[in-house]
Design a protein around this motif. Structure first.
Motif, PDB file in Angstrom:
ATOM      1  N   LEU A 106       1.941  15.181  -0.262  1.00  0.00           N
ATOM      2  CA  LEU A 106       0.566  15.621  -0.522  1.00  0.00           C
ATOM      3  C   LEU A 106       0.510  17.122  -0.767  1.00  0.00           C
ATOM      4  O   LEU A 106      -0.188  17.582  -1.676  1.00  0.00           O
ATOM      5  CB  LEU A 106      -0.349  15.237   0.636  1.00  0.00           C
ATOM      6  CG  LEU A 106      -0.600  13.748   0.823  1.00  0.00           C
ATOM      7  CD1 LEU A 106      -1.495  13.511   2.039  1.00  0.00           C
ATOM      8  CD2 LEU A 106      -1.189  13.114  -0.412  1.00  0.00           C
ATOM      9  N   ALA A 107       1.252  17.877   0.029  1.00  0.00           N
ATOM     10  CA  ALA A 107       1.253  19.337  -0.136  1.00  0.00           C
ATOM     11  C   ALA A 107       1.765  19.706  -1.524  1.00  0.00           C
ATOM     12  O   ALA A 107       1.171  20.548  -2.206  1.00  0.00           O
ATOM     13  CB  ALA A 107       2.108  19.985   0.953  1.00  0.00           C
ATOM     14  N   ASP A 108       2.843  19.066  -1.945  1.00  0.00           N
ATOM     15  CA  ASP A 108       3.388  19.339  -3.280  1.00  0.00           C
ATOM     16  C   ASP A 108       2.424  18.912  -4.379  1.00  0.00           C
ATOM     17  O   ASP A 108       2.191  19.646  -5.329  1.00  0.00           O
ATOM     18  CB  ASP A 108       4.733  18.625  -3.471  1.00  0.00           C
ATOM     19  CG  ASP A 108       5.847  19.209  -2.620  1.00  0.00           C
ATOM     20  OD1 ASP A 108       5.686  20.330  -2.091  1.00  0.00           O
ATOM     21  OD2 ASP A 108       6.885  18.521  -2.474  1.00  0.00           O
ATOM     22  N   TYR A 109       1.862  17.719  -4.245  1.00  0.00           N
ATOM     23  CA  TYR A 109       0.977  17.184  -5.281  1.00  0.00           C
ATOM     24  C   TYR A 109      -0.248  18.071  -5.495  1.00  0.00           C
ATOM     25  O   TYR A 109      -0.654  18.327  -6.624  1.00  0.00           O
ATOM     26  CB  TYR A 109       0.544  15.759  -4.927  1.00  0.00           C
ATOM     27  CG  TYR A 109      -0.312  15.129  -5.992  1.00  0.00           C
ATOM     28  CD1 TYR A 109       0.270  14.558  -7.120  1.00  0.00           C
ATOM     29  CD2 TYR A 109      -1.698  15.125  -5.885  1.00  0.00           C
ATOM     30  CE1 TYR A 109      -0.512  13.998  -8.122  1.00  0.00           C
ATOM     31  CE2 TYR A 109      -2.489  14.567  -6.880  1.00  0.00           C
ATOM     32  CZ  TYR A 109      -1.898  14.002  -7.985  1.00  0.00           C
ATOM     33  OH  TYR A 109      -2.671  13.451  -8.977  1.00  0.00           O
ATOM     34  N   MET A 124       0.844  -1.177   0.000  1.00  0.00           N
ATOM     35  CA  MET A 124       0.000   0.000   0.000  1.00  0.00           C
ATOM     36  C   MET A 124       0.892   1.243   0.000  1.00  0.00           C
ATOM     37  O   MET A 124       1.748   1.387   0.850  1.00  0.00           O
ATOM     38  CB  MET A 124      -0.905  -0.026   1.243  1.00  0.00           C
ATOM     39  CG  MET A 124      -1.557   1.283   1.486  1.00  0.00           C
ATOM     40  SD  MET A 124      -2.643   1.524   2.905  1.00  0.00           S
ATOM     41  CE  MET A 124      -2.681   0.103   3.864  1.00  0.00           C
ATOM     42  N   PRO A 125       0.688   2.139  -0.973  1.00  0.00           N
ATOM     43  CA  PRO A 125       1.522   3.342  -1.017  1.00  0.00           C
ATOM     44  C   PRO A 125       1.242   4.256   0.177  1.00  0.00           C
ATOM     45  O   PRO A 125       0.114   4.333   0.659  1.00  0.00           O
ATOM     46  CB  PRO A 125       1.128   4.027  -2.323  1.00  0.00           C
ATOM     47  CG  PRO A 125       0.001   3.270  -2.902  1.00  0.00           C
ATOM     48  CD  PRO A 125      -0.249   2.075  -2.064  1.00  0.00           C
ATOM     49  N   ALA A 126       2.287   4.912   0.613  1.00  0.00           N
ATOM     50  CA  ALA A 126       2.158   5.885   1.700  1.00  0.00           C
ATOM     51  C   ALA A 126       2.745   7.204   1.225  1.00  0.00           C
ATOM     52  O   ALA A 126       3.718   7.228   0.471  1.00  0.00           O
ATOM     53  CB  ALA A 126       2.893   5.390   2.939  1.00  0.00           C
ATOM     54  N   TYR A 127       2.102   8.278   1.646  1.00  0.00           N
ATOM     55  CA  TYR A 127       2.511   9.614   1.223  1.00  0.00           C
ATOM     56  C   TYR A 127       2.845  10.450   2.447  1.00  0.00           C
ATOM     57  O   TYR A 127       2.100  10.452   3.417  1.00  0.00           O
ATOM     58  CB  TYR A 127       1.371  10.305   0.454  1.00  0.00           C
ATOM     59  CG  TYR A 127       0.893   9.524  -0.737  1.00  0.00           C
ATOM     60  CD1 TYR A 127       1.489   9.686  -1.984  1.00  0.00           C
ATOM     61  CD2 TYR A 127      -0.148   8.607  -0.618  1.00  0.00           C
ATOM     62  CE1 TYR A 127       1.045   8.960  -3.085  1.00  0.00           C
ATOM     63  CE2 TYR A 127      -0.589   7.878  -1.716  1.00  0.00           C
ATOM     64  CZ  TYR A 127       0.013   8.063  -2.935  1.00  0.00           C
ATOM     65  OH  TYR A 127      -0.423   7.339  -4.015  1.00  0.00           O
ATOM     66  N   SER A 128       3.940  11.179   2.349  1.00  0.00           N
ATOM     67  CA  SER A 128       4.280  12.096   3.439  1.00  0.00           C
ATOM     68  C   SER A 128       3.428  13.350   3.291  1.00  0.00           C
ATOM     69  O   SER A 128       2.848  13.619   2.239  1.00  0.00           O
ATOM     70  CB  SER A 128       5.771  12.463   3.383  1.00  0.00           C
ATOM     71  OG  SER A 128       6.016  13.308   2.269  1.00  0.00           O
ATOM     72  N   ALA A 143      -2.346  23.488   5.862  1.00  0.00           N
ATOM     73  CA  ALA A 143      -3.719  23.191   5.432  1.00  0.00           C
ATOM     74  C   ALA A 143      -4.025  21.714   5.660  1.00  0.00           C
ATOM     75  O   ALA A 143      -5.101  21.366   6.155  1.00  0.00           O
ATOM     76  CB  ALA A 143      -3.911  23.561   3.966  1.00  0.00           C
ATOM     77  N   ILE A 144      -3.085  20.854   5.336  1.00  0.00           N
ATOM     78  CA  ILE A 144      -3.288  19.418   5.537  1.00  0.00           C
ATOM     79  C   ILE A 144      -3.453  19.123   7.023  1.00  0.00           C
ATOM     80  O   ILE A 144      -4.332  18.342   7.415  1.00  0.00           O
ATOM     81  CB  ILE A 144      -2.133  18.604   4.918  1.00  0.00           C
ATOM     82  CG1 ILE A 144      -2.140  18.779   3.392  1.00  0.00           C
ATOM     83  CG2 ILE A 144      -2.222  17.133   5.303  1.00  0.00           C
ATOM     84  CD1 ILE A 144      -0.939  18.201   2.676  1.00  0.00           C
ATOM     85  N   GLU A 176      -8.300  14.798  -1.911  1.00  0.00           N
ATOM     86  CA  GLU A 176      -8.697  15.279  -3.239  1.00  0.00           C
ATOM     87  C   GLU A 176     -10.186  15.664  -3.241  1.00  0.00           C
ATOM     88  O   GLU A 176     -10.574  16.686  -3.792  1.00  0.00           O
ATOM     89  CB  GLU A 176      -8.418  14.202  -4.286  1.00  0.00           C
ATOM     90  CG  GLU A 176      -8.658  14.647  -5.709  1.00  0.00           C
ATOM     91  CD  GLU A 176      -8.156  13.620  -6.707  1.00  0.00           C
ATOM     92  OE1 GLU A 176      -7.702  14.040  -7.783  1.00  0.00           O
ATOM     93  OE2 GLU A 176      -8.212  12.399  -6.422  1.00  0.00           O
ATOM     94  N   ARG A 177     -11.009  14.851  -2.599  1.00  0.00           N
ATOM     95  CA  ARG A 177     -12.442  15.139  -2.492  1.00  0.00           C
ATOM     96  C   ARG A 177     -12.683  16.411  -1.670  1.00  0.00           C
ATOM     97  O   ARG A 177     -13.492  17.257  -2.050  1.00  0.00           O
ATOM     98  CB  ARG A 177     -13.157  13.951  -1.855  1.00  0.00           C
ATOM     99  CG  ARG A 177     -14.650  14.119  -1.763  1.00  0.00           C
ATOM    100  CD  ARG A 177     -15.309  12.935  -1.121  1.00  0.00           C
ATOM    101  NE  ARG A 177     -15.332  11.811  -2.045  1.00  0.00           N
ATOM    102  CZ  ARG A 177     -15.697  10.581  -1.703  1.00  0.00           C
ATOM    103  NH1 ARG A 177     -16.057  10.309  -0.469  1.00  0.00           N
ATOM    104  NH2 ARG A 177     -15.716   9.627  -2.595  1.00  0.00           N
ATOM    105  N   VAL A 178     -11.982  16.544  -0.558  1.00  0.00           N
ATOM    106  CA  VAL A 178     -12.105  17.746   0.284  1.00  0.00           C
ATOM    107  C   VAL A 178     -11.780  18.985  -0.536  1.00  0.00           C
ATOM    108  O   VAL A 178     -12.516  19.982  -0.515  1.00  0.00           O
ATOM    109  CB  VAL A 178     -11.177  17.652   1.522  1.00  0.00           C
ATOM    110  CG1 VAL A 178     -11.047  18.998   2.227  1.00  0.00           C
ATOM    111  CG2 VAL A 178     -11.678  16.590   2.494  1.00  0.00           C
ATOM    112  N   LEU A 179     -10.695  18.933  -1.277  1.00  0.00           N
ATOM    113  CA  LEU A 179     -10.277  20.089  -2.071  1.00  0.00           C
ATOM    114  C   LEU A 179     -11.268  20.387  -3.195  1.00  0.00           C
ATOM    115  O   LEU A 179     -11.499  21.555  -3.521  1.00  0.00           O
ATOM    116  CB  LEU A 179      -8.864  19.867  -2.617  1.00  0.00           C
ATOM    117  CG  LEU A 179      -7.778  19.773  -1.536  1.00  0.00           C
ATOM    118  CD1 LEU A 179      -6.442  19.382  -2.151  1.00  0.00           C
ATOM    119  CD2 LEU A 179      -7.671  21.050  -0.739  1.00  0.00           C
TER     120      LEU A 179
END
Length: 138
Positions: A9-12, A1-5, A19-20, A52-55
């Motif tokens: 997420l902020a960069d993407y 399962m991929p994990a994101y720092s 905000a996160i 992504e949904r929140v944004l």
């Protein structure tokens, strides 16, 4: 399962780490238990999808409390008829709100398209006039 720092997420999404953190504090997204390398907050791909949904809802003009309520409804697994009826009512109101925004966007696109078309015609006329003036002078 991929994990994101949090920085991934902020960069993407081109948002701040603050905000996160706020979305996490409000319960809109949830980080993985513990911390990753370098003591960074880590998030699963489902948290990324939820962000992504929140944004998306935020871009549509929903407030953070409204987004929280909407996500709660979408995540609900309640099978009581009264709860389902309440959910249907809320979703209907949200759908109506989105439909009105869609109509506003459609109108704005029409306005902008008309202005763009008129502007292009003005530029073309200007270019033809300039060319004609150059021919008569030269």
């Amino acid at each position: 399962m991929p994990a994101y720092s949090i920085s991934d997420l902020a960069d993407y999404f081109s948002i701040t780490q603050r905000a996160i953190r706020l979305y996490e504090e409000l319960g809109l997204i949830t980080g993985m238990p513990g911390r990753g390398h370098g003591r960074k907050r880590m998030f699963t791909s489902s948290a990324r999808d939820r962000l992504e949904r929140v944004l998306r809802y935020k871009r549509l003009g929903f407030t953070l409390p409204e987004i929280g309520e909407l996500i709660k409804i979408l995540d609900s697994r309640d099978t009581k008829s009264s709860s389902i009826n309440d959910t249907i009512s809320v979703i209907g109101a949200i759908r109506e709100r989105l439909y009105k925004r869609l109509m506003d966007i459609d109108g704005a696109m029409h306005d902008i398209g008309g202005y763009e078309s008129a502007s292009r015609k003005t530029l073309e006329r200007s270019a033809r006039t300039k060319l004609a003036n150059q021919k008569t002078m030269g």
